[in-house]
Design a protein around this motif. Structure first.
Motif: not given
Length: 645
Positions: A509-514, A517-525, A549-558
């Motif tokens: 219930k904090n930033i760790t969840g974000a 999610l980012y690392h899950i996306a990296k695994i799929h990538y 921060d995490w949203n921007t990292k996510g968009l860069l990965l996308l």
């Protein structure tokens, strides 16, 4: 709208533009500030949380939020181990007009009890606070009541008020909630100190029968043996208990004491040959140890009683402790020992032990001298002087000093960021430790060092051990789970890693969840599953606890995902969206670099295009409708976010 939003910062900023504030807005304003402080607290951003709780107090309009802000400031001081400030803050909370009706009021007595207890020399006040909590008429979970009973008992025990300590341990046992084995063991110790030796034996046997896997079982069996031997003069039963230590716990720190105990029983029975057999085992392990030093006088008397003087001389020479030890060594050591143990004058003791170590580096008391010297230096915060002597102890075979020495050595080395040096010592401590808290700290220390040193196999090993440990805090569970997931990821064990990251995302219930999610996306990538990358980034952007921060990292990965599957136009728009959002400069630089590469690739294509010479060649561009729709959603969401700023 202000009272229901989760975007506290924006709401606070909006209200601060309104002047003057009516009473309703003042209450809402203080509430938002308070909940922003709670949000920071939950994210373990304690300095920011402190700032907002103090700001809530400065608004000073709603007595409930005044009280709650004061309460959480006490929690922060406690977490930072500033126990005196924590006590003062919670006491101020109790005097607050809005405190008495809150559930936190009674809990503050419980917390104050712990803050006093942690100060080591304030057990009287700890006792009073825990008992205040126990007098509450409110209902709390039984485990918390049991814990307060145990801490009350511990406080009495440390004050040497053993009858009351025994009563509270008994009450805690009756609740049957937690640490029952510990309470039985402590109650047994109380009975022994009160000379109720048969009651002590009964308690110790109860512990052994009901909790055969208890961490206190070895200590319990040893106490049973000592009671039979020294208090009840029952040598036969004492030998049975001592022997059980040797058979069941052959690597325990109690082994030498058990050998000495059996030897003394036989010595007192005038069975000198049997006594020598057990004393000799201690000496052969380490002739320089304190345990060996304690039994050597008995060995000497056995030889003398048998009139084997030549054999005695040979024996003491062979163990490196010839009988012609100089009086200077004995005198100097006894002077240091008296200063340390009897006078407790650590300045004098430190000087004398230092002198002994310098003059007799291989002396028969050298192990104890190094340990006592290190303890003196450590107590005076002279860590650079303490460390070499602790390291000397660490290099010897296992003894009564080993665990304490390793605990303090690992603390000092980790504090100085000497991770490569401290890692094997944490591993050794984890093997040696008989105290549950030291074993847990060793596992956590080894896990953290492995993570810092990028030794991910080590991290996995100790993360699993941490998670298998009983009675660990939620923060320790979260840290171990994160380190485990990250290590699996770094080791390219993606299938295992994604399971761990999904579990973290569901429970966080904090930033760790974000971050999960980012690392899950990296695994799929990494698996080239670009559809799942897009879906996961979408979940990240809509996640309540994510941040820029995490949203921007996510968009860069996308954008990387779009490039990988040939959607350069979508990637270009995504990168431009990142740049337009004005994030941190590092993200702007990364997005700009990627965009420049795309533009260069587009320019290269344009320069290489050749006009078709026939009408037969056709290029049919088909748009991936589903992917484009998802991109549009992400793009619109990002634009909406920018407009709100």
């Amino acid at each position: 709208m202000y009272s229901t939003t989760k975007n506290y910062s924006q709401a606070i900023a909006s209200i601060e533009k309104i002047q003057p504030l009516d009473p309703i807005l003042k209450i809402t304003y203080q509430k938002l500030i308070y909940f922003k402080g709670v949000e920071y607290f939950n994210n373990i951003e304690l300095d920011s949380a402190t700032r907002y709780f103090k700001k809530s107090l400065s608004v000073n309009f709603d007595k409930t939020y005044n009280a709650l802000s004061q309460y959480w400031l006490g929690e922060i001081s406690y977490i930072k181990k500033d126990y005196a400030t924590a006590v003062d803050t919670w006491k101020a909370f109790q005097l607050n007009e809005g405190a008495f009706s809150l559930k936190e009021y009674d809990l503050s007595n419980y917390n104050i009890g712990y803050a006093y207890f942690q100060q080591k020399n304030n057990y009287d006040n700890a006792n009073i606070s825990f008992r205040k909590f126990l007098l509450t008429k409110n209902s709390y979970e039984p485990s918390k009541i049991a814990d307060a009973q145990i801490r009350t008992a511990d406080s009495y025990f440390m004050q040497k008020i053993y009858p009351q300590a025994a009563d509270y341990y008994k009450s805690a046992i009756a609740l049957n909630q937690m640490d029952i084995d510990y309470c039985i063991y402590q109650k047994a110790l109380c009975n022994g100190l009160l000379k109720k030796n048969q009651d002590k034996i009964t308690d110790l046997k109860l512990l052994a029968s009901k909790y055969p896997k208890s961490n206190y079982l070895a200590a319990s069996i040893f106490e049973t043996a000592e009671t039979y031997s020294k208090d009840l003069n029952d040598g036969d039963n004492a030998i049975v208990a001592y022997q059980k230590i040797l058979d069941t716990y052959p690597n325990s720190s109690y082994v030498n004491s058990a050998l000495a105990g059996i030897g003394l029983v036989y010595y007192n029975k005038n069975e000198d040959e049997k006594a020598f057999t057990y004393f000799d085992q201690i000496v052969k392990k380490n002739p320089k140890s304190e345990e060996a030093r304690n039994v050597l006088p008995y060995i000497k008397k056995i030889f003398e009683g048998q009139k084997k003087i030549d054999e005695m001389d040979t024996y003491f020479t062979n163990i490196g402790n010839p009988l012609n030890t100089t009086e200077l060594e004995s005198s100097l050591y006894e002077a240091a020992r008296d200063a340390y143990y009897t006078d407790k004058n650590y300045d004098v003791a430190m000087q004398k032990f230092e002198s002994y170590i310098a003059k007799f580096p291989n002396g028969k008391y050298i192990a104890e001298a190094h340990f006592c010297y290190a303890e003196c230096a450590y107590s005076k915060n002279l860590f650079d002087k303490a460390l070499p002597s602790y390291q000397y102890i660490n290099g010897l075979s296992r003894s009564l000093y080993s665990e304490t020495s390793l605990v303090k050595t690992t603390y000092l080395l980790y504090k100085d960021k000497k991770y490569e040096e401290v890692l094997p010592l944490y591993q050794k401590l984890e093997d040696y430790a008989e105290t549950p808290s030291n074993k847990l700290n060793a596992r956590i220390g080894a896990m953290r060092c492995g993570f810092i040193l990028k030794q991910y196999e080590v991290v996995l090993d100790y993360a699993v051990k941490v998670l298998a440990t009983e009675k660990i805090s939620p923060q320790q569970v979260n840290e171990a789970k994160y380190d485990k997931a990250k290590s699996l990821f770094e080791l390219n064990r993606f299938d295992d890693a994604i399971i761990e990251f999904k579990a973290i995302y569901k429970s966080a219930k904090n930033i760790t969840g974000a971050e999960a999610l980012y690392h899950i996306a990296k695994i799929h990538y990494a698996k080239q599953d670009y559809t799942q990358v897009e879906k996961t980034i979408n979940s990240l952007i809509s996640y309540d606890y994510s941040n820029d921060d995490w949203n921007t990292k996510g968009l860069l990965l996308l954008s990387d995902s779009y490039i990988a599957r040939g959607d350069d136009a979508d990637a270009e728009l995504m990168l431009q969206t990142v740049i337009d959002g004005k994030p941190k400069q590092e993200y702007i630089d990364e997005a700009t670099t990627k965009l420049e590469k795309l533009n260069a690739k587009k320019a290269l294509r344009a320069s290489q295009e050749v006009t078709p010479t026939t009408n037969d060649m056709k290029v049919d561009f088909k748009e991936a409708k589903g992917d484009k729709d998802l991109f549009d959603q992400l793009y619109d969401a990002k634009q909406d976010s920018l407009k709100k700023k």
